[in-house]
Design an enzyme around this catalytic site. Structure first.
Site, PDB file in Angstrom:
ATOM      1  CG  ASN A  73       4.218   9.335   5.052  1.00  0.00           C
ATOM      2  OD1 ASN A  73       4.673   9.252   6.184  1.00  0.00           O
ATOM      3  ND2 ASN A  73       2.942   9.155   4.805  1.00  0.00           N
ATOM      4  CG  ASP A  74       5.537   4.777   3.821  1.00  0.00           C
ATOM      5  OD1 ASP A  74       4.858   5.114   4.805  1.00  0.00           O
ATOM      6  OD2 ASP A  74       5.057   4.261   2.796  1.00  0.00           O
ATOM      7  CB  VAL A  75      11.858   7.285   3.156  1.00  0.00           C
ATOM      8  CG1 VAL A  75      11.520   6.408   1.971  1.00  0.00           C
ATOM      9  CG2 VAL A  75      11.538   8.732   2.882  1.00  0.00           C
ATOM     10  CB  THR A  76      10.571  10.436   7.493  1.00  0.00           C
ATOM     11  OG1 THR A  76       9.133  10.419   7.446  1.00  0.00           O
ATOM     12  CG2 THR A  76      11.088  11.159   6.271  1.00  0.00           C
TER      13      THR A  76
ATOM     14  CB  ALA B 121       4.138   1.151   3.898  1.00  0.00           C
TER      15      ALA B 121
END
Lengths: 464, 100
Positions: free
Chosen positions: A393-396, A434
């Site tokens: 999720n956050d890494v995209t 996050a």
């Protein structure tokens, strides 16, 4: 065996350990590297027996305990599922830490056996070394136990913070240093026990404020600590193998922590001093306006991917939780049969420990030359037809590139949104670790697949 | 003037940190998990200290407190040695190249 000869053999062990790490520079040489490591260990143990030299009943006990520990270890190693690797490593770190504490205690109680002086009159340098070894070992032990409990889900992964936390940690740290100083003056056993006890407490307090998704940093950091503890004991025992190994492991863990922090664009202290989750919970609740998302099902996904010429898979922690790696491999197999080119993109902090995703994909028989790191593959998203995001999720989140206000601004992210279409497998629209909304959900080229990662992937396999 | 042996050990320690630094940077990121498990296994060379502790002063009594701590440390380190190397081996066995 003479002390000089055994010292040379310990040096050989140390070099074999260096070669063991060197082997990991590529998967082909890695297995050989592991054998180097094993030989180094065997040499160390045999040499120690020969040096101590007394083959009485004590030796028998040593062998029995060695076998007991060995069989427990072997049992765990064969039974553990690959998804449980982060907690296994955390658990193993705790054992190294505790073993260091025990050896230090033993050296303190019987210094003459280690050539360190007599009870009540231990050499100053040895006293400092053994208390540092014991303190770092104790911090490693209790910290790893907390990390283990968090990773295992026995303890909540959310950060536990309270007022004055960092001040207390600082004071406790200073207390340890003061106690070591005091121990050197008085040689009192009670002071030694106090050092061990306070260090246990510090270990716990150090890890509880760190949230679940920051675990890659924590595990690497504890890895590093276990090395420094071993080195401390190595200095006490004047043992080269232990000093070399401690230095290797210590720097290895430190480098991994650095790589993980860089993967999140956060400083080491920012991670250590407490999680994102604690500070950003309020902001995630306020903006709950409904934005339109495109909702798809397995047939849509199968259709899109079958007609694509290239697909990039982006796995994350959610894939590990859902154990979807095998289903994913099946999906990729049928895509390949349709002539689709498939590769995998791994973000440095995907999962709960460094390299977590790579191991899971390897377990599912994904060849390692189809798996790429962020820098290697990030430019390919622009030329790819479909990006299949499963459990990440956050890494995209493109916000990391566009919005300086965002807490994740500046974090390196996978340029998933540049591909012609994005399939995003997720159970709900809830934000990631996050605590921020992922802009990707609302893009025109994103199709959300609301389901469990494994179930959705299996359904896609059926419709292909 | 004679150099304290501690200085020699410190030199070994600091040089090893540098060796570790360069060797670990050359480890491919896809093998970072095996790197952690193998560093874990090799740091259990602390068993050397555990064995010395266990066998310390055994002529008198092999179950003094210091010996018992030694035995316990042997068990812990042995779990790590066997567990660490075997699980690393198991992982490394899974890394395969594409079949041509």
């Amino acid at each position: 065996m003479s002390a000089n000869l055994s010292a040379l053999f310990y040096l050989v062990s140390g070099i074999l350990f260096i070669l063991a790490l060197r082997g990991l520079s590529s998967p082909e040489t890695s297995r050989q590297g592991n054998y180097f490591g094993i030989s180094g260990m065997i040499i160390s143990i045999v040499v120690t027996f020969l040096t101590v030299g007394s083959f009485g009943s004590g030796l028998l006990y040593v062998l029995i305990f060695l076998l007991i520990g060995g069989s427990i270890g072997a049992f765990i190693a064969f039974r553990i599922p690959m998804t449980a690797m982060p907690e296994l490593v955390a658990g193993f770190h705790s054992l190294v830490g505790l073993a260091a504490v025990f050896v230090a205690i033993s050296a303190f109680l019987k210094p003459d056996a280690f050539n360190l002086g007599e009870v009540g009159n231990i050499k100053l340098a040895s006293l400092i070394e053994m208390s540092l070894g014991a303190a770092i070992g104790a911090i490693t032990f209790s910290g790893s136990i907390i990390a283990f409990l968090k990773l295992r889900g026995i303890m909540s992964g959310s950060p536990i913070t309270f007022k004055g936390q960092h001040l207390i940690n600082l004071l406790l740290g200073l207390t340890i240093l003061f106690l070591i100083f005091y121990l050197c003056k008085t040689q009192l056993p009670n002071i030694f026990w106090a050092i061990v006890f306070v260090s246990f407490v510090v270990g716990i307090l150090l890890i509880i404020p760190i949230g679940g998704a920051d675990m890659p940093v924590v595990i690497s950091m504890l890895n590093s600590y276990s090395g420094w503890a071993a080195a401390g004991i190595g200095f006490t025992l004047e043992n080269t193998a232990l000093i070399i190994t401690g230095a290797l492991v210590g720097s290895s863990g430190a480098i991994l922590s650095y790589i993980m922090c860089k993967g999140m664009n956060r400083s080491f202290f920012n991670v250590i001093l407490g999680g994102w989750g604690a500070t950003d919970q309020s902001s995630s609740a306020q903006s709950k306006e409904q934005k339109p998302v495109k909702n798809g099902n397995a047939d849509d996904a199968a259709f899109l991917m079958k007609n694509a010429s290239s697909v990039i898979i982006v796995p994350g922690y959610g894939m590990a939780v859902a154990q979807a790696q095998h289903a994913l491999r099946e999906m990729v197999d049928s895509l390949k049969k349709n002539g689709v080119k498939v590769s995998y993109a791994i973000h440095p902090v995907a999962g709960r420990m460094p390299g977590h995703m790579n191991v899971l994909l390897a377990e599912a028989n994904v060849p390692y030359d189809e798996v790429f790191e962020l820098e290697e593959i990030n430019n390919d998203f622009a030329n790819c037809d479909v990006a299949y995001v499963i459990g990440a999720n956050d890494v995209t989140n493109p916000v990391a590139k566009s919005d300086p206000q965002s807490p994740i601004y500046g974090m390196p992210v996978l340029d998933v949104e540049k591909s012609k279409s994005v399939l995003f497998v997720k159970r709900s629209l809830s934000p990631g670790y996050a605590g921020i909304d992922n802009d990707l959900f609302y893009r025109d080229n994103t199709l959300m697949l609301f389901a469990d990662a494994k179930k959705m992937t299996e359904e896609i396999v059926k419709s292909l | 003037m004679e150099i304290d042996p501690f200085i020699f050990r410190l030199s070994i320690f600091i040089l090893s940190i540098f060796v570790g630094y360069y060797v670990v940077w050359s480890v491919t990121p896809s093998l970072h998990t095996p790197l952690m498990s193998v560093t874990n296994a090799i740091s259990s060379v602390i068993i050397v200290g555990a064995i010395i502790a266990a066998l310390a002063g055994m002529s008198e009594n092999i179950f003094e407190v210091s010996n018992i701590f030694g035995y316990l440390a042997i068990i812990l380190a042995a779990i790590n040695i066997f567990g660490g190397f075997l699980v690393t081996q198991r992982m490394l066995q899974m890394y395969k190249k594409k079949k041509k």
